[in-house]
Design a protein around this motif. Structure first.
Motif, PDB file in Angstrom:
ATOM      1  N   LEU A 216       0.831  -1.207   0.000  1.00 10.68           N
ATOM      2  CA  LEU A 216       0.000   0.000   0.000  1.00 10.68           C
ATOM      3  C   LEU A 216       0.868   1.261   0.000  1.00 10.68           C
ATOM      4  CD1 LEU A 216      -2.862  -1.081   2.417  1.00 10.68           C
ATOM      5  CD2 LEU A 216      -2.995  -0.775  -0.074  1.00 10.68           C
ATOM      6  N   ALA A 217       1.986   1.223   0.711  1.00  8.48           N
ATOM      7  CA  ALA A 217       2.894   2.371   0.711  1.00  8.48           C
ATOM      8  C   ALA A 217       3.468   2.596  -0.684  1.00  8.48           C
ATOM      9  CB  ALA A 217       4.016   2.160   1.726  1.00  8.48           C
ATOM     10  N   GLY A 218       3.806   1.508  -1.368  1.00 11.19           N
ATOM     11  CA  GLY A 218       4.311   1.634  -2.732  1.00 11.19           C
ATOM     12  C   GLY A 218       3.280   2.215  -3.670  1.00 11.19           C
ATOM     13  N   LEU A 219       2.047   1.768  -3.553  1.00 11.10           N
ATOM     14  CA  LEU A 219       0.971   2.315  -4.386  1.00 11.10           C
ATOM     15  C   LEU A 219       0.757   3.792  -4.083  1.00 11.10           C
ATOM     16  CD1 LEU A 219      -1.549  -0.647  -4.220  1.00 11.10           C
ATOM     17  CD2 LEU A 219      -0.289   0.124  -6.236  1.00 11.10           C
ATOM     18  N   ASP A 220       0.822   4.141  -2.810  1.00 10.31           N
ATOM     19  CA  ASP A 220       0.657   5.538  -2.404  1.00 10.31           C
ATOM     20  C   ASP A 220       1.741   6.408  -3.023  1.00 10.31           C
ATOM     21  OD1 ASP A 220      -0.718   7.538  -0.680  1.00 10.31           O
ATOM     22  OD2 ASP A 220       1.261   7.612   0.277  1.00 10.31           O
ATOM     23  N   ARG A 221       2.983   5.934  -2.967  1.00 11.62           N
ATOM     24  CA  ARG A 221       4.096   6.698  -3.557  1.00 11.62           C
ATOM     25  C   ARG A 221       3.960   6.814  -5.070  1.00 11.62           C
ATOM     26  NH1 ARG A 221       8.851   7.785  -0.456  1.00 11.62           N
ATOM     27  NH2 ARG A 221       9.850   7.990  -2.477  1.00 11.62           N
ATOM     28  N   ALA A 222       3.309   5.818  -5.675  1.00  7.67           N
ATOM     29  CA  ALA A 222       3.101   5.855  -7.124  1.00  7.67           C
ATOM     30  C   ALA A 222       1.922   6.752  -7.491  1.00  7.67           C
ATOM     31  CB  ALA A 222       2.869   4.445  -7.651  1.00  7.67           C
ATOM     32  N   GLY A 223       1.250   7.306  -6.476  1.00  7.82           N
ATOM     33  CA  GLY A 223       0.150   8.225  -6.731  1.00  7.82           C
ATOM     34  C   GLY A 223      -1.212   7.568  -6.829  1.00  7.82           C
ATOM     35  N   LEU A 224      -1.311   6.313  -6.421  1.00  4.85           N
ATOM     36  CA  LEU A 224      -2.588   5.609  -6.456  1.00  4.85           C
ATOM     37  C   LEU A 224      -3.197   5.607  -5.052  1.00  4.85           C
ATOM     38  CD1 LEU A 224      -1.393   2.637  -8.665  1.00  4.85           C
ATOM     39  CD2 LEU A 224      -2.713   4.626  -9.390  1.00  4.85           C
ATOM     40  N   TYR A 225      -4.058   6.568  -4.810  1.00  2.09           N
ATOM     41  CA  TYR A 225      -4.604   6.752  -3.464  1.00  2.09           C
ATOM     42  C   TYR A 225      -6.006   6.188  -3.306  1.00  2.09           C
ATOM     43  CZ  TYR A 225      -1.026  10.329  -3.885  1.00  2.09           C
ATOM     44  OH  TYR A 225       0.140  10.998  -4.155  1.00  2.09           O
ATOM     45  N   ASP A 226      -6.810   6.262  -4.338  1.00  2.00           N
ATOM     46  CA  ASP A 226      -8.221   5.903  -4.249  1.00  2.00           C
ATOM     47  C   ASP A 226      -8.427   4.490  -4.785  1.00  2.00           C
ATOM     48  OD1 ASP A 226     -10.932   6.107  -3.835  1.00  2.00           O
ATOM     49  OD2 ASP A 226     -11.315   7.173  -5.711  1.00  2.00           O
ATOM     50  N   LEU A 227      -8.196   3.499  -3.934  1.00  6.73           N
ATOM     51  CA  LEU A 227      -8.307   2.111  -4.353  1.00  6.73           C
ATOM     52  C   LEU A 227      -9.725   1.597  -4.119  1.00  6.73           C
ATOM     53  CD1 LEU A 227      -5.004   0.660  -2.885  1.00  6.73           C
ATOM     54  CD2 LEU A 227      -5.414   1.543  -5.191  1.00  6.73           C
ATOM     55  N   GLY A 228     -10.271   0.972  -5.141  1.00 10.14           N
ATOM     56  CA  GLY A 228     -11.593   0.374  -5.029  1.00 10.14           C
ATOM     57  C   GLY A 228     -11.515  -1.023  -4.440  1.00 10.14           C
ATOM     58  N   PRO A 229     -12.655  -1.660  -4.254  1.00  5.01           N
ATOM     59  CA  PRO A 229     -12.689  -3.003  -3.660  1.00  5.01           C
ATOM     60  C   PRO A 229     -11.857  -4.026  -4.443  1.00  5.01           C
ATOM     61  CG  PRO A 229     -14.890  -2.071  -3.706  1.00  5.01           C
ATOM     62  CD  PRO A 229     -14.000  -1.132  -4.476  1.00  5.01           C
ATOM     63  N   GLN A 230     -11.901  -3.975  -5.764  1.00  2.07           N
ATOM     64  CA  GLN A 230     -11.110  -4.918  -6.554  1.00  2.07           C
ATOM     65  C   GLN A 230      -9.617  -4.655  -6.386  1.00  2.07           C
ATOM     66  OE1 GLN A 230     -12.805  -4.361 -10.458  1.00  2.07           O
ATOM     67  NE2 GLN A 230     -13.985  -6.245 -10.268  1.00  2.07           N
ATOM     68  N   ASP A 231      -9.240  -3.388  -6.271  1.00  2.13           N
ATOM     69  CA  ASP A 231      -7.838  -3.040  -6.045  1.00  2.13           C
ATOM     70  C   ASP A 231      -7.374  -3.560  -4.686  1.00  2.13           C
ATOM     71  OD1 ASP A 231      -7.693  -1.543  -8.480  1.00  2.13           O
ATOM     72  OD2 ASP A 231      -8.653   0.131  -7.440  1.00  2.13           O
ATOM     73  N   GLN A 232      -8.198  -3.353  -3.675  1.00  3.74           N
ATOM     74  CA  GLN A 232      -7.851  -3.815  -2.323  1.00  3.74           C
ATOM     75  C   GLN A 232      -7.670  -5.330  -2.305  1.00  3.74           C
ATOM     76  OE1 GLN A 232      -7.212  -2.211   0.481  1.00  3.74           O
ATOM     77  NE2 GLN A 232      -7.716  -0.144  -0.157  1.00  3.74           N
ATOM     78  N   GLU A 233      -8.553  -6.047  -2.997  1.00  3.02           N
ATOM     79  CA  GLU A 233      -8.448  -7.505  -3.041  1.00  3.02           C
ATOM     80  C   GLU A 233      -7.172  -7.934  -3.766  1.00  3.02           C
ATOM     81  OE1 GLU A 233      -9.109 -11.455  -2.393  1.00  3.02           O
ATOM     82  OE2 GLU A 233      -9.957  -9.709  -1.397  1.00  3.02           O
ATOM     83  N   ALA A 234      -6.834  -7.255  -4.855  1.00  2.00           N
ATOM     84  CA  ALA A 234      -5.616  -7.579  -5.591  1.00  2.00           C
ATOM     85  C   ALA A 234      -4.382  -7.369  -4.711  1.00  2.00           C
ATOM     86  CB  ALA A 234      -5.515  -6.734  -6.857  1.00  2.00           C
ATOM     87  N   VAL A 235      -4.368  -6.294  -3.937  1.00  2.00           N
ATOM     88  CA  VAL A 235      -3.240  -6.026  -3.034  1.00  2.00           C
ATOM     89  C   VAL A 235      -3.156  -7.114  -1.968  1.00  2.00           C
ATOM     90  CG1 VAL A 235      -2.343  -4.425  -1.294  1.00  2.00           C
ATOM     91  CG2 VAL A 235      -3.231  -3.549  -3.451  1.00  2.00           C
ATOM     92  N   ARG A 236      -4.297  -7.533  -1.436  1.00  2.00           N
ATOM     93  CA  ARG A 236      -4.296  -8.587  -0.418  1.00  2.00           C
ATOM     94  C   ARG A 236      -3.759  -9.913  -0.970  1.00  2.00           C
ATOM     95  NH1 ARG A 236      -7.002  -5.556   2.803  1.00  2.00           N
ATOM     96  NH2 ARG A 236      -9.182  -5.171   2.897  1.00  2.00           N
ATOM     97  N   VAL A 237      -4.185 -10.259  -2.181  1.00  2.00           N
ATOM     98  CA  VAL A 237      -3.715 -11.501  -2.799  1.00  2.00           C
ATOM     99  C   VAL A 237      -2.203 -11.453  -2.984  1.00  2.00           C
ATOM    100  CG1 VAL A 237      -3.772 -12.878  -4.919  1.00  2.00           C
ATOM    101  CG2 VAL A 237      -5.902 -12.094  -3.891  1.00  2.00           C
TER     102      VAL A 237
END
Length: 55
Positions: A10-31
């Motif tokens: 999540l920190a890496g995504l934040d640094r890449a400028g991806l702040y607004d993650l939807g449910p599918q994004d959250q699931e992909a990060v968890r996997v």
């Protein structure tokens, strides 16, 4: 350990400028966090930060 890998990703995504993650994004990060070891999780986070131009 999964929680730490999730935080790293999540920190890496934040640094890449991806702040607004939807449910599918959250699931992909968890996997990813469930399947990757700590060193690989950090490497992917580094790639995301580098892609944003912010090391």
């Amino acid at each position: 350990m999964t929680d730490r890998r999730l935080q790293v990703r999540l920190a890496g995504l934040d640094r890449a400028g991806l702040y607004d993650l939807g449910p599918q994004d959250q699931e992909a990060v968890r996997v990813l966090a469930d399947r990757l070891d700590e060193a690989t999780a950090r490497r992917v986070a580094h790639w995301l930060a580098a892609a944003s131009g912010r090391p």
